[in-house]
Design an enzyme around this catalytic site. Structure first.
Site, PDB file in Angstrom:
ATOM      1  CG  HIS A  39      -0.242   0.360   2.490  1.00 31.65           C
ATOM      2  ND1 HIS A  39       0.487  -0.459   3.276  1.00 31.65           N
ATOM      3  CD2 HIS A  39      -0.041   1.522   3.182  1.00 31.65           C
ATOM      4  CE1 HIS A  39       0.820   0.044   4.241  1.00 31.65           C
ATOM      5  NE2 HIS A  39       0.685   1.199   4.337  1.00 31.65           N
TER       6      HIS A  39
HETATM    7  C1  UD1 Z   1      -2.044   6.002   5.298  1.00 31.22           C
HETATM    8  C2  UD1 Z   1      -0.856   6.603   5.809  1.00 31.22           C
HETATM    9  C3  UD1 Z   1       0.117   5.318   6.039  1.00 31.22           C
HETATM   10  C4  UD1 Z   1      -0.169   4.097   6.625  1.00 31.22           C
HETATM   11  C5  UD1 Z   1      -1.595   3.593   5.978  1.00 31.22           C
HETATM   12  C6  UD1 Z   1      -2.150   2.434   6.826  1.00 31.22           C
HETATM   13  C7  UD1 Z   1      -0.519   9.074   5.575  1.00 31.22           C
HETATM   14  C8  UD1 Z   1       0.269   9.746   4.848  1.00 31.22           C
HETATM   15  N1  UD1 Z   1      -0.371   7.577   5.140  1.00 31.22           N
HETATM   16  O1  UD1 Z   1      -1.753   5.706   3.918  1.00 31.22           O
HETATM   17  O2  UD1 Z   1       1.327   5.879   6.687  1.00 31.22           O
HETATM   18  O3  UD1 Z   1       0.974   3.040   6.505  1.00 31.22           O
HETATM   19  O4  UD1 Z   1      -2.345   4.670   5.922  1.00 31.22           O
HETATM   20  O5  UD1 Z   1      -3.083   1.814   6.003  1.00 31.22           O
HETATM   21  O6  UD1 Z   1      -0.900   9.040   6.656  1.00 31.22           O
HETATM   22  N2  UD1 Z   1      -8.812   4.987   0.629  1.00 31.22           N
HETATM   23  C9  UD1 Z   1     -10.220   4.489   0.452  1.00 31.22           C
HETATM   24  N3  UD1 Z   1     -10.931   4.175   1.392  1.00 31.22           N
HETATM   25  C10 UD1 Z   1     -10.554   4.173   2.881  1.00 31.22           C
HETATM   26  C11 UD1 Z   1      -9.279   4.922   3.063  1.00 31.22           C
HETATM   27  C12 UD1 Z   1      -8.368   5.052   1.812  1.00 31.22           C
HETATM   28  O7  UD1 Z   1     -10.827   4.284  -0.655  1.00 31.22           O
HETATM   29  O8  UD1 Z   1     -11.211   3.740   3.840  1.00 31.22           O
HETATM   30  C13 UD1 Z   1      -8.336   5.161  -0.743  1.00 31.22           C
HETATM   31  C14 UD1 Z   1      -8.559   6.535  -1.013  1.00 31.22           C
HETATM   32  O9  UD1 Z   1      -8.208   6.752  -2.571  1.00 31.22           O
HETATM   33  C15 UD1 Z   1      -7.292   7.466  -0.542  1.00 31.22           C
HETATM   34  C16 UD1 Z   1      -6.173   6.567  -0.651  1.00 31.22           C
HETATM   35  O10 UD1 Z   1      -6.754   5.284  -0.461  1.00 31.22           O
HETATM   36  O11 UD1 Z   1      -7.065   8.658  -1.511  1.00 31.22           O
HETATM   37  C17 UD1 Z   1      -5.131   6.602   0.381  1.00 31.22           C
HETATM   38  O12 UD1 Z   1      -5.440   6.770   1.464  1.00 31.22           O
HETATM   39  P1  UD1 Z   1      -4.758   7.631   2.520  1.00 31.22           P
HETATM   40  O13 UD1 Z   1      -5.293   7.509   3.953  1.00 31.22           O
HETATM   41  O14 UD1 Z   1      -4.478   9.029   2.126  1.00 31.22           O
HETATM   42  O15 UD1 Z   1      -3.596   6.988   2.637  1.00 31.22           O
HETATM   43  P2  UD1 Z   1      -2.867   5.598   2.895  1.00 31.22           P
HETATM   44  O16 UD1 Z   1      -2.328   4.720   1.721  1.00 31.22           O
HETATM   45  O17 UD1 Z   1      -3.922   4.566   3.382  1.00 31.22           O
HETATM   46  N1  UDP Z   2      -4.159  -5.377   8.512  1.00 29.80           N
HETATM   47  C1  UDP Z   2      -5.431  -5.892   8.692  1.00 29.80           C
HETATM   48  N2  UDP Z   2      -6.200  -6.193   7.429  1.00 29.80           N
HETATM   49  C2  UDP Z   2      -5.635  -6.248   6.345  1.00 29.80           C
HETATM   50  C3  UDP Z   2      -4.111  -5.462   6.329  1.00 29.80           C
HETATM   51  C4  UDP Z   2      -3.496  -5.343   7.396  1.00 29.80           C
HETATM   52  O1  UDP Z   2      -5.980  -6.222   9.585  1.00 29.80           O
HETATM   53  O2  UDP Z   2      -6.245  -6.529   5.281  1.00 29.80           O
HETATM   54  C5  UDP Z   2      -3.378  -5.173   9.852  1.00 29.80           C
HETATM   55  C6  UDP Z   2      -2.309  -5.779  10.079  1.00 29.80           C
HETATM   56  O3  UDP Z   2      -2.119  -6.926  10.437  1.00 29.80           O
HETATM   57  C7  UDP Z   2      -1.377  -4.516  10.764  1.00 29.80           C
HETATM   58  C8  UDP Z   2      -1.928  -3.199  10.495  1.00 29.80           C
HETATM   59  O4  UDP Z   2      -3.069  -3.760   9.843  1.00 29.80           O
HETATM   60  O5  UDP Z   2      -1.853  -4.845  12.261  1.00 29.80           O
HETATM   61  C9  UDP Z   2      -0.939  -2.935   9.712  1.00 29.80           C
HETATM   62  O6  UDP Z   2      -1.652  -1.675   8.977  1.00 29.80           O
HETATM   63  P1  UDP Z   2      -1.111  -1.265   7.438  1.00 29.80           P
HETATM   64  O7  UDP Z   2      -0.334  -1.989   6.821  1.00 29.80           O
HETATM   65  O8  UDP Z   2      -2.414  -0.577   6.896  1.00 29.80           O
HETATM   66  O9  UDP Z   2      -0.248   0.097   7.857  1.00 29.80           O
HETATM   67  P2  UDP Z   2       1.285   0.306   8.186  1.00 29.80           P
HETATM   68  O10 UDP Z   2       1.446  -0.580   9.414  1.00 29.80           O
HETATM   69  O11 UDP Z   2       2.171   0.094   7.203  1.00 29.80           O
HETATM   70  O12 UDP Z   2       1.437   1.802   8.744  1.00 29.80           O
END
Ligand code: UD1
Ligand code: UDP
Length: 361
Positions: A204
């Protein structure tokens, strides 16, 4: 003690579940949960509140997605209003997302001291939005709860006063022990998988999804692996959107099983029984170690350097499909023993330590 906790993204719900449960059991302690709405799909947000018994947030800011400036700015304004209304003694934030940064910034401008859980992690790559969020949040914090020795050293190197830094262990380890024990469902049967006969993958990070070339390398590599061993990949919405944009979804091998995002308990089951985990997630790298599963990290660097040093994690920059394929297949074939220090991420009591220290402050 009146404490406002700001959360907004999937890993923060899991981390907050640990500390919030203990705060709720602590006499004379009131936690006010604020959900920024950074993550909002049912399987990116609500499912964790139900599974991990997190109370409904007192404030849901409904910020949603957007560019960094717009998203963080909207959060900043809304969190400031909540802080002015609730007047807490302290503010608690987790990790390195835009929700972390907005919480820390809003509170410090109002002279509300900030506690940062997962302080001191560094990739030393300022192109990552998370690195900027971490550095700023750490420098704004009054209590820095570091999960590892390496994190403590990073804070010392940046001149952050040692008396603000506490090595408490990792709340994700607490979560793996406490909530992981509740994961005993029929996840493998549900997805038709056999123990130790599949690779679990998650992708991601912006650097892997937003740059077309990296996305192609990662998925061409995973498709090639899937010809030899089933690969199961719960797909983050950001990655699904990128694959759709690049018209790559339909090109995925049938042995590369793309799932919707999972709840924590299903995820733990898939992690425990995987033969190898390939990921760019921070949390999943550590969970692989908690469950003693070798991990391949598809990034240029990692914050969890101790796992690379011990041989549990192999760093494979996904510059081309062959590297991805070779890295994962090598880890599948590796049979050597790896040292497994018991206390690398604390003893599973980080949540208690954080609560005790905050109460005593
Ligand atoms: C964010 C965090 C990242 C973390 C990740 C965990 C920042 C800069 N990044 O990244 O550090 O590892 O969360 O998962 O804060 N979207 C949906 N539905 C949702 C959420 C997101 O469709 O419920 C899609 C949208 O198109 C959005 C994109 O995902 O623009 C990215 O979401 P965003 O929260 O901005 O960043 P993450 O990649 O999730
Ligand atoms: N996770 C989850 N479902 C998923 C993918 C990840 O519950 O489909 C959990 C995972 O086990 C871990 C956390 O989400 O506890 C990690 O989140 P993510 O990878 O989104 O973010 P990061 O840790 O890189 O910030």
């Amino acid at each position: 003690m009146k404490i406002v906790t700001v959360i907004g993204a999937r890993p923060q719900f899991i981390k907050a579940a640990v500390v919030s449960r203990i705060l709720r059991q602590t006499p004379d302690c009131k936690e006010i949960l604020v959900h920024t709405g950074q993550h909002y799909d049912e399987n990116m947000s609500d499912i964790f509140f139900h599974e991990l018994e997190i109370p409904m947030p007192a404030y849901h800011l409904g910020i949603g997605s957007g560019g960094h400036g717009a998203q963080t700015g909207r959060m900043l304004e809304a969190i400031e209003s909540v802080l002015l209304e609730t007047k807490p003694d302290k503010l608690l934030v987790y990790g390195d997302t835009n929700s972390t940064l907005a919480g820390a910034l809003a509170a410090s401008k109002l002279h509300i001291p900030v506690a940062h859980v997962e302080a001191g992690l560094r990739s030393f790559n300022r192109k990552m939005p998370e690195e900027i969020n971490r550095v700023v949040s750490d420098h704004l914090s009054s209590w820095l709860f570091a999960p590892t020795e390496a994190a403590v050293a990073n804070l010392a190197n940046e001149g952050i006063a040692g008396d603000k830094v506490y090595l408490v262990g990792d709340v994700m380890y607490d979560a793996a022990i406490y909530f992981g024990a509740q994961a005993n469902g029929d996840t493998l049967r549900k997805f038709d998988l056999k123990p130790k006969q599949y690779v679990l993958a998650t992708i991601h990070r912006a650097e892997n999804t937003d740059a077309g070339a990296r996305l192609h390398s990662v998925f061409a590599g995973l498709n090639a692996i899937a010809e030899e061993v089933p690969v199961v990949l719960p797909l983050h919405p950001r990655t699904r959107a990128a694959l759709t944009r690049e018209k790559m979804l339909e090109k995925c091998s049938p042995n590369l099983r793309l799932l919707d995002p999972l709840g924590y308990l299903d995820m733990v089951m898939l992690e425990k029984h995987a033969s190898v985990i390939a990921t760019d997630s921070g949390g999943v790298q550590k969970e692989a170690f908690f469950h003693r599963v070798p991990c391949v990290t598809l990034r240029d660097e990692t914050e969890w350097v101790e796992l690379v040093e011990l041989g549990w994690n192999r760093l494979v920059p996904p510059t081309d499909a062959e590297s991805v394929q070779a890295g994962v297949l090598q880890s599948l074939r590796d049979r050597h023993d790896r040292p497994t220090p018991a206390d690398l991420y604390g003893g599973g009591h980080a949540g208690q330590a954080i609560t005790r220290l905050l109460q005593a402050a």
